[in-house]
Design an enzyme around this catalytic site. Structure first.
Site, mmCIF file in Angstrom:
data_model
loop_
_atom_site.group_PDB
_atom_site.id
_atom_site.type_symbol
_atom_site.label_atom_id
_atom_site.label_comp_id
_atom_site.label_asym_id
_atom_site.label_seq_id
_atom_site.Cartn_x
_atom_site.Cartn_y
_atom_site.Cartn_z
ATOM 1 N N PHE A 1 1.239 5.171 0.686
ATOM 2 C CA PHE A 1 0.630 6.233 1.488
ATOM 3 C C PHE A 1 1.199 7.584 1.068
ATOM 4 C CE2 PHE A 1 0.066 2.491 4.002
ATOM 5 C CZ PHE A 1 -1.090 2.696 4.735
ATOM 6 N N THR B 1 0.862 -1.183 0.000
ATOM 7 C CA THR B 1 0.000 0.000 0.000
ATOM 8 C C THR B 1 0.896 1.229 0.000
ATOM 9 O OG1 THR B 1 -1.767 -1.136 1.132
ATOM 10 C CG2 THR B 1 -1.817 1.255 1.228
#
Ligand code: PEP
Ligand code: MN
Length: 668
Positions: free
Chosen positions: A276, A274
Site C-alpha cells: 500500500f 499487498t
C-alpha cells in the site's frame, strides 16, 4: 481443560507484560541512537545473534525453531520501526488532532486493516477513517483536503500492479509519503452452519478471486461474483442469509459479520502480500539516517540505449532498484512508461545527482515520492562473499559516454516529427496569428516548401492592448491543425489559460508559453502534467535563473520535453522592440540540458533586423529559431512590421546554411 485454559490465560498475560518490558528497553536504546547521529539504526550482526540464540533455546525446549523465528521476526520488526519513529516522526498529528485517512472499501477491508498498521508505526493514534467506493474518489477527497491522507494498494505479489492507482499517481498532484505491506490471508466465509460442498456462489473483489482461482475451481460448480471490496462481499453474505453464498475475505471480516470460516487456506500461493502507499498533498522529508525509498515515473527519449543508460547510472552509484515496470501509453503506441522504485533518499546528494543525470535521457520524469522503506529485507543470514564479475564484463559492449558532471548532458526534445538539440538547427516559422483559413494554409505551404520543420501560429494572442486582435480562439486551433495535416508539418501554438491546456494539448504538437506568462506558475504546473512539448519563452524582464526556475516547475510535474526560448528583454534601449540577449544562449546551455532556441522577430520588432539576429542566434550556438513569416505582411492583423515575406524567409534559410554547416550541424 478449564485448568489448562486458565494456565494459557496466565501465560498470555505474562507474554504481553514481558513484551511491554522488552519495548521499554528498546525505547531506551532508541533514545540513545536518536541523540547519537553516528549510531547506525540497524545492527545486523546483533540481530543475527539474537536469532541464533532464540533458535537454540527454542529447540532445547522442544519448540520448533521456525515458529520461534517467526515470532521473533515480528518482535524485531516492530522494535526497529518503533525506534525509527523516534527520530522526528514525519508528521505526527498535534495532540488531540484527529487525522482523516481515506481508503477504498468498507470497514475491515484489507485497506482499512492496513491503516491501523501504518498509523501504529507512525505514532498517530487518533485516526478517522473514510471509506470511498473507488480509488479515484479517495484521491479526489485528498485533493479537496477533505482527508489528510489516502491509503491505496499499488501492487500484490500474485496479481501484480494496480494500474488505476499508478495512473492517479501520474496524473494527480499527489505525493507518496509512506508504504506498508500487508500479508493477505484470505478465508472462505459463509453463514454459520453452512457447508463447503453446498456453496454455489463465491463473492469477492476481482483481485481476491484471481488469487484464489485454483481453490474456486476445486469447489465444484460454484460461480464467482465480483464485489468492489472483500469486506462488502462478506457483509452481503450475512445480509442475504443464504447458505449457498460464500465470500472470500479477511478473518476480521468473518468476525465482524458473524460468519463462519468454511475453509482457511484458499489462496493459490501461500505468500500473498499487498503493498500500500500512503498519499498526501505535500511531501514529508525522511531523516537521512532512516532507510528510504524513492518512487519515479519516466519515459525515455528515443536515443539508442537511453533506458540502459538510465539504469547504468543507478548501478554505477550503487543505488538498488527494487522495482521496474513498464506500462503501455494509450496516447503513444509503442512507447512505454516506466515505474521505478529505488532504495535511497531524495535528499541524499548522491541520489539527487544520479536523478539529475537520468533526467537527461527522459521525455517525462517525475519523482512521485520519497518515504520510509518498509518492505522487509530478508532475515539476517551469515554473510556470504559475493564475487564481483570482472570489470570488463560489467560494461556494455558499446559504453555510453557521459558528460562530466559540471557539463550538462544535452537532451534532444521531439516536437511532432521534428527534433531540437543534438547536431541540428531546427526552424519554426509562421504567422504571428492565425487570421483565416486561406492565410494559414498559404503560410503553412510557404514555410514548409522553404525548409521550416515546424509551423507556428497564435490562436490565442496575448496583446498589450485589449483593442488589438485577440486571435480566433479554438476555431483558429482547428484551422492550424488542418493546415498542419495538409502540409505534413507539426505545429506549435500559444496557451494563455490554465483551463485551455488539455483542449490545446489534444490537437497541437507543442504548446508555447509566452513571455508574459513565463511566471504563471499554475499554468506551468499544469503543463508539467501533460506530455506535450512546451516552448517556454523568457519573460521580458526575467533573469536567466528565473527562466530556469520556471522550467523547473514544468520538469517537476514530470514533463521533460521543454525547449527554452530567448526572445529579447527590456533594456533602456528603444531603437529595437526588445534587446536580444545573445549571451543568454551559451549561458543557458551551460546551465541546463534543455535545448535553447531564439525568437529574433519579437526581439527585433522590424523586418530588416530579423535576419541578422537570426544569423547571430545560429552563430552563438542556438538549437534553432522561431520566426514570424506572413504570406502578405502588409495585410497582417498582428506584428506586421516584423513579419518576413516568403522571399525574406528564403533568404534567411539560404544565409543560415553556411553558418550551421560550418559548425558541423545540419539545418532542419
Ligand atoms: C508570440 O510568439 O506570438 C509572442 C506573443 O511572443 P512573446 O510571448 O515572446 O511576446
Ligand atoms: Mn507576434
Amino acid at each position: 481443560m478449564d485448568e489448562s485454559r486458565q494456565r494459557i490465560d496466565e501465560v498470555d498475560r505474562e507474554i504481553v507484560r514481558l513484551l511491554a518490558e522488552r519495548m521499554e528497553a528498546v525505547r531506551k536504546i532508541g533514545g540513545f541512537k536518536n541523540s547519537n547521529a553516528e549510531a547506525p539504526f540497524r545492527d545486523l550482526e546483533r540481530e543475527r545473534q539474537i536469532f541464533e540464540r532464540w533458535s537454540k533455546e527454542a529447540e532445547s525446549l522442544g519448540l520448533s525453531s521456525y515458529f520461534a523465528g517467526r515470532v521473533l521476526r515480528e518482535v524485531l520488526n516492530y522494535s526497529r520501526r518503533y525506534q525509527e519513529g523516534l527520530i522526528d516522526s514525519p508528521a505526527p498529528g498535534a495532540v488531540g488532532q484527529v487525522i482523516k485517512v481515506g481508503y477504498q472499501g468498507v470497514p475491515s477491508s484489507y485497506s482499512d486493516l492496513t491503516i491501523s498498521k501504518v498509523f501504529a508505526h507512525r505514532g498517530d493514534p487518533s485516526i478517522d477513517r473514510v471509506g470511498f467506493h473507488t480509488f479515484t474518489a479517495a484521491v479526489e477527497a485528498l485533493e479537496a483536503r477533505e482527508v489528510d491522507y489516502a491509503l491505496l494498494p499499488v501492487e500484490n505479489t500474485i496479481a501484480g500492479s494496480l494500474n488505476e492507482v499508478y495512473q492517479l499517481l501520474l496524473e494527480r498532484p499527489i505525493t507518496v509519503v509512506g508504504e506498508e505491506v500487508w500479508p493477505v490471508e484470505h478465508r472462505l466465509a459463509g453463514l454459520p452452519g453452512a457447508r463447503l460442498d453446498g456453496v454455489r456462489k463465491i463473492r469477492s473483489h476481482p483481485v481476491a478471486l484471481q488469487q484464489c482461482e485454483k481453490f474456486i475451481e476445486s469447489v465444484g460448480g460454484a460461480v464467482t461474483e465480483s464485489f468492489f471490496d472483500t469486506a462488502a462481499a462478506a457483509e452481503s453474505v450475512s445480509i442475504d442469509a443464504d447458505p449457498k453464498i460464500a465470500a472470500i475475505c479477511s478473518e476480521e471480516s468473518v468476525l465482524r459479520n458473524g460468519l463462519e470460516i468454511l475453509h482457511r487456506d484458499v489462496a493459490d500461493h501461500e505468500a500473498n502480500f499487498t503493498r500500500f502507499l500512503l498519499l498526501s498533498m505535500k511531501p514529508e522529508p525522511v531523516d537521512l539516517r532512516k532507510p528510504a525509498k524513492t518512487s519515479l515515473t519516466l519515459t525515455v527519449n528515443h536515443r539508442r540505449g537511453a533506458l540502459a543508460a538510465c539504469l547504468q547510472h543507478f548501478a554505477r552509484q550503487d543505488i538498488n532498484l527494487t522495482k521496474l515496470e513498464s506500462r503501455p501509453r494509450p496516447e503513444a503506441p509503442w512507447e512505454y512508461l516506466f515505474y521505478l522504485d529505488i532504495e535511497g533518499n531524495i535528499d541524499d546528494p548522491k541520489v539527487k545527482a544520479t536523478l539529475d543525470e537520468v533526467r537527461g535521457f527522459t521525455n517525462h520524469f517525475k519523482v512521485i515520492g520519497c518515504y520510509l522503506r518498509c518492505t522487509e529485507e530478508s532475515e539476517p543470514v551469515p554473510s556470504v562473499v559475493v564475487e564481483q564479475p570482472p570489470e570488463s564484463l560489467m560494461e556494455d559492449e558499446e559504453p555510453v559516454v557521459f558528460a562530466p558532471p559540471d557539463q550538462p548532458e544535452h537532451a534532444e526534445v521531439s516536437l511532432g516529427k521534428a527534433t531540437f538539440g543534438g547536431n541540428r538547427f531546427t526552424v519554426i516559422a509562421g504567422p504571428c496569428a492565425v487570421e483565416n483559413r486561406q492565410q494559414i494554409f498559404a503560410a503553412a505551404e510557404l514555410v514548409k516548401q522553404r525548409g521550416a520543420s515546424v509551423l507556428r501560429g497564435g490562436a490565442f494572442k496575448p496583446r498589450s492592448s485589449p483593442h488589438s486582435f485577440q486571435g480566433l480562439g479554438f476555431p483558429g486551433l482547428d484551422l492550424l491543425a488542418e493546415a498542419s495535416r495538409t502540409f505534413e508539418i507539426p505545429f506549435v501554438t500559444e496557451v494563455l489559460r490554465l483551463e485551455d491546456v488539455d483542449r490545446i494539448a489534444d490537437k497541437a504538437d507543442a504548446l508555447q508559453v509566452g513571455a508574459r506568462n513565463m511566471q504563471n506558475f499554475e499554468l506551468l504546473k499544469k503543463l508539467g502534467r501533460t506530455n506535450r512539448t512546451v516552448i517556454l519563452k523568457r519573460g521580458m524582464s526575467a533573469t536567466i535563473s528565473e527562466v530556469l526556475s520556471a522550467a523547473e516547475y514544468i520538469l517537476d510535474g514530470g514533463n521533460q520535453r521543454i525547449i527554452l526560448c530567448e526572445r529579447g528583454i527590456r533594456t533602456f534601449e528603444t531603437s529595437t522592440r526588445a534587446t536580444l540577449d545573445v549571451s543568454a544562449v551559451p549561458v543557458l546551455k551551460s546551465r541546463t540540458h534543455l535545448p535553447v532556441i531564439v525568437d529574433p522577430s519579437h526581439a527585433a520588432g522590424q523586418r530588416y533586423l530579423v535576419i541578422p539576429l537570426a544569423l547571430a542566434a545560429a552563430a552563438v550556438g542556438a538549437d534553432g529559431i522561431i520566426v514570424e513569416v506572413h504570406p502578405d505582411p502588409d495585410a497582417a492583423l498582428c506584428d506586421k512590421e516584423q513579419a518576413l515575406t516568403a522571399k525574406d524567409f528564403e533568404d534567411l534559410m539560404r544565409q543560415l546554411g553556411p553558418i550551421v554547416l560550418g559548425q558541423g550541424r545540419a539545418l532542419e
